[in-house]
Design an enzyme around this catalytic site. Structure first.
Site, PDB file in Angstrom:
ATOM      1  N   ASP A  66      -8.697  -4.033   7.270  1.00  0.00           N
ATOM      2  CA  ASP A  66      -9.208  -4.982   6.211  1.00  0.00           C
ATOM      3  C   ASP A  66     -10.463  -5.943   6.920  1.00  0.00           C
ATOM      4  O   ASP A  66     -11.430  -6.473   6.453  1.00  0.00           O
ATOM      5  CB  ASP A  66      -8.306  -5.637   5.467  1.00  0.00           C
ATOM      6  CG  ASP A  66      -7.825  -4.992   4.170  1.00  0.00           C
ATOM      7  OD1 ASP A  66      -8.763  -4.364   3.534  1.00  0.00           O
ATOM      8  OD2 ASP A  66      -6.846  -5.124   4.057  1.00  0.00           O
TER       9      ASP A  66
ATOM     10  N   GLU B 156      -6.913 -11.075   7.994  1.00  0.00           N
ATOM     11  CA  GLU B 156      -7.688  -9.801   7.896  1.00  0.00           C
ATOM     12  C   GLU B 156      -8.883  -9.942   7.192  1.00  0.00           C
ATOM     13  O   GLU B 156      -9.434  -9.011   6.447  1.00  0.00           O
ATOM     14  CB  GLU B 156      -6.822  -8.743   7.362  1.00  0.00           C
ATOM     15  CG  GLU B 156      -6.070  -9.230   5.857  1.00  0.00           C
ATOM     16  CD  GLU B 156      -4.991  -7.985   5.297  1.00  0.00           C
ATOM     17  OE1 GLU B 156      -4.993  -7.079   5.908  1.00  0.00           O
ATOM     18  OE2 GLU B 156      -4.367  -8.531   4.332  1.00  0.00           O
TER      19      GLU B 156
ATOM     20  N   HIS C 198       0.802  -1.205  -0.005  1.00  0.00           N
ATOM     21  CA  HIS C 198      -0.047   0.141   0.108  1.00  0.00           C
ATOM     22  C   HIS C 198       0.813   1.273   0.106  1.00  0.00           C
ATOM     23  O   HIS C 198       0.453   2.265   0.559  1.00  0.00           O
ATOM     24  CB  HIS C 198      -0.943  -0.069   1.179  1.00  0.00           C
ATOM     25  CG  HIS C 198      -2.007  -0.844   1.126  1.00  0.00           C
ATOM     26  ND1 HIS C 198      -2.799  -0.939   0.032  1.00  0.00           N
ATOM     27  CD2 HIS C 198      -2.517  -2.126   2.084  1.00  0.00           C
ATOM     28  CE1 HIS C 198      -3.780  -2.049   0.329  1.00  0.00           C
ATOM     29  NE2 HIS C 198      -3.369  -2.698   1.423  1.00  0.00           N
TER      30      HIS C 198
ATOM     31  N   ARG D  67       6.498  -6.067   3.370  1.00  0.00           N
ATOM     32  CA  ARG D  67       4.775  -6.555   3.382  1.00  0.00           C
ATOM     33  C   ARG D  67       4.792  -6.879   1.811  1.00  0.00           C
ATOM     34  O   ARG D  67       5.068  -5.389   1.146  1.00  0.00           O
ATOM     35  CB  ARG D  67       3.964  -5.922   3.967  1.00  0.00           C
ATOM     36  CG  ARG D  67       2.471  -6.160   3.405  1.00  0.00           C
ATOM     37  CD  ARG D  67       1.292  -6.048   4.242  1.00  0.00           C
ATOM     38  NE  ARG D  67       1.101  -4.424   4.029  1.00  0.00           N
ATOM     39  CZ  ARG D  67       0.005  -3.859   4.641  1.00  0.00           C
ATOM     40  NH1 ARG D  67      -0.781  -4.693   5.228  1.00  0.00           N
ATOM     41  NH2 ARG D  67      -0.169  -2.359   4.385  1.00  0.00           N
TER      42      ARG D  67
END
Ligand code: 3PY
Ligand code: MG
Length: 274
Positions: A180, A154, A53, A78
């Site tokens: 999420d 999530e 992200h 990540r």
């Protein structure tokens, strides 16, 4: 032994998780090696470059890893998805652990392990790694049980399957994505942290206890990190470089009084401008 100064014999993050201790770090979302280097000296156990992200490019990610190492933090990432190409390249670029998003089933978790391990345990192809010269041993074998495998829980489906996911051999722990998870549960922003949301996270923590794996969560502030450690979580992210920058900027900006009132205590204080 910390990262950076001497060769490490084991991954300090996994050492802590295996000892039942907390390993605290932060997300790197600013795509800035300079910010990463400044952050690294705070004393975090790890710093995770968020390639899911944030707009970080691959070479900038490598420089963020270098900056983390310089400050003694274990470089992690990540990845954007549970994808062999991303996983292989990110490990070769020097991550000593990966957080993999949206792992919903036991099969997904097995696929993460397959993607992260060399044969005979998995399908990662050998091409060396940037960090091979920072570790004591043969990276090919060292990597097998020293690269942290953290799967993200999530979604509602993942919470239901938490125990099956965590029982996959090779998975060291999980990391709850509260946003999420809330979306998947149909919860509003206001309902996050409420009873339903907390109950789902408690279920994940119980699955960690049942399987002997480490539980993790992305936290909003230091008080929450403290609370989660007390609950038994071990892999805690305190916000991100972007979040912490914004918080500091907002707090100080909103403390400015332009009304012409007498100067408040603290004006004229000396501290660090940088
Ligand atoms: C989430 O909250 O969904 C996250 O992925 C946090 O990192
Ligand atoms: Mg998420």
């Amino acid at each position: 032994m910390s990262m950076g100064k001497q060769k490490i014999t084991t991954n300090p993050v996994l050492d802590k998780l295996r000892n039942g201790e907390a390993a605290v770090g932060a997300w790197l979302s600013l795509a800035s090696p300079v910010a990463a280097e400044a952050m690294a000296h705070i004393g975090w156990d790890w710093l995770t470059v968020d390639t899911e992200h944030s707009p970080v490019g691959f070479e900038t990610m490598v420089n963020c890893f270098r900056a983390a190492q310089l400050g003694g933090a274990v470089p992690m990432a990540r990845v954007p998805w549970n994808d062999i190409i991303w996983i292989q390249r990110t490990l070769d670029a020097g991550a000593l652990g990966l957080v993999v998003p949206m792992v919903n089933t036991r099969e997904d978790a097995q696929h993460v392990v397959d993607n992260m391990k060399y044969a005979t345990r998995g399908q990662r192809s050998f091409g060396g790694s940037r960090v091979a010269s920072y570790i004591d041993g043969d990276y090919r074998f060292w990597a097998d049980d020293n690269i942290a495998v953290m799967v993200m829980i999530e979604t509602v489906e993942a919470v239901e399957n938490a125990e099956a996911i965590l029982s996959v051999e090779g998975v060291h722990g999980c990391f709850i994505g509260p946003n999420d998870l809330a979306l998947s549960m149909g919860l509003t922003f206001k309902e996050m942290g409420g009873e339903e949301h907390e109950a789902a996270m408690a279920k994940v923590l119980q699955a960690c206890r049942n399987t002997g794996k480490a539980g993790g969560k992305h936290c909003y502030n230091g008080a929450e990190v403290t609370q989660r450690i007390q609950q038994g979580f071990q892999y805690l992210a305190l916000s991100s470089d972007a979040g912490l920058l914004l918080k500091g900027a907002r707090d100080e900006f909103s403390a400015i009084d332009r009304s012409g009132a007498p100067a408040i205590a603290g004006a004229g204080a000396k501290g660090s401008l940088y």
